[in-house]
Design an enzyme around this catalytic site. Structure first.
Site, PDB file in Angstrom:
ATOM      1  N   ARG A 137      40.139  47.833  45.057  1.00 38.75           N
ATOM      2  CA  ARG A 137      41.247  46.982  44.632  1.00 38.75           C
ATOM      3  C   ARG A 137      41.503  45.819  45.592  1.00 38.75           C
ATOM      4  O   ARG A 137      41.954  44.762  45.176  1.00 38.75           O
ATOM      5  CB  ARG A 137      42.523  47.821  44.475  1.00 38.75           C
ATOM      6  N   ASP A 157      59.827  48.366  38.088  1.00 37.62           N
ATOM      7  CA  ASP A 157      58.579  48.689  38.782  1.00 37.62           C
ATOM      8  C   ASP A 157      58.628  48.023  40.142  1.00 37.62           C
ATOM      9  O   ASP A 157      59.402  47.064  40.354  1.00 37.62           O
ATOM     10  CB  ASP A 157      57.372  48.196  37.981  1.00 37.62           C
TER      11      ASP A 157
END
Length: 273
Positions: free
Chosen positions: A40, A142
């Site tokens: 990532r 979030d």
């Protein structure tokens, strides 16, 4: 520009990023997650022209914007519409019961780890179907600002809509044309009823009011026991007496909280005051 394509994430560097994400988000990354972290972050290294993960970690330590980018990359999780459908079946049944729909105020639901928006939009589709013009509100939160921006757009690949019942798809989703061919968008009238906001559940929560239902699914699997207890304790302070707290089927509140009562597996109820 230096070549980062051959960069290797050392154990020391992995530990640094693991500690960072734990301190910020309460997420515990096991040793098995080392390839995920490397994968990532590698694209970000390449875009910045950095040769090592250590160099990137030093940048993150002094640049708040880059720190948020790093957190976004390491905390975004896969989700989809009507995931774990038994929870939505339960909510449909609940809304049919006498007294389940509040009078004089909106029904309020919090999607506590909404990721790219599929969960809160699923809830919106369900409430629009069941409640019609009666008032309801959805808060979707979030830790990742990038994923929240994506969620606000309400745009998804057409293939992502396969779990949405056809009558809801026709009524509340628009098929993309021209440059948006192969995509679909949640209608603006439905999108505006979902409020997306950045909240770190690992910190003191903002004053968001009380909710009838709180969803906290597929996030506690990344927390250790103490973080789970702290996060759940923070959230249930915002759950109305008699309200429901819903977690993933792969998660449990055993040893985490003993005040909520089990209704069904992964579905809990806060006792009446």
């Amino acid at each position: 520009m230096r070549d980062s394509s051959q960069a290797t994430l050392s154990d020391i560097e992995f530990h640094q990023f693991r500690q960072l994400i734990h301190d910020i988000a309460g997420i515990h990354l096991s040793d098995a997650k080392k390839p995920l972290v490397a994968g990532r972050l590698n694209k970000r290294l390449r875009s910045l022209g950095m040769a090592t993960y250590g160099e990137y970690f030093r940048l993150v330590g002094k640049d708040k914007t880059e720190l948020q980018t790093c957190v976004d990359l390491l905390t975004t999780n896969e989700t989809y519409f009507f995931r774990e459908p038994k929870h939505f079946d339960f909510l449909r049944e609940l809304l049919q019961k006498p007294g389940a729909i509040p009078s004089g105020r909106p029904l309020r639901i919090w999607s506590g780890a909404c990721s790219s928006g599929e969960e809160p939009y699923t809830l919106a589709l369900l409430l629009a179907e069941r409640l019609g013009e009666r008032p309801w509100e959805i808060l979707a939160s979030d830790i990742s600002q990038r994923i929240l921006d994506q969620a606000r757009s309400g745009v998804y690949e057409l293939a992502d809509s396969e779990n949405i019942p056809r009558h809801l798809l026709v009524k509340h989703c628009l098929r993309g044309v021209d440059e948006n061919q192969g995509r679909m968008m949640i209608t603006p009238s439905l999108r505006q009823r979902v409020r997306f906001t950045q909240i770190n559940l690992n910190n003191t929560l903002p004053d968001v009011g009380l909710f009838d239902v709180i969803f906290l699914r597929n996030v506690m699997i990344y927390f250790n026991a103490e973080t789970k207890r702290q996060v759940v304790d923070r959230l249930i302070k915002h759950l109305r007496p008699g309200g429901h707290f819903i977690i993933s089927h792969s998660e449990s509140l055993n040893g985490v909280n003993d005040t909520l009562k089990v209704v069904k597996p992964s579905i809990y109820r806060k006792p009446d005051a």
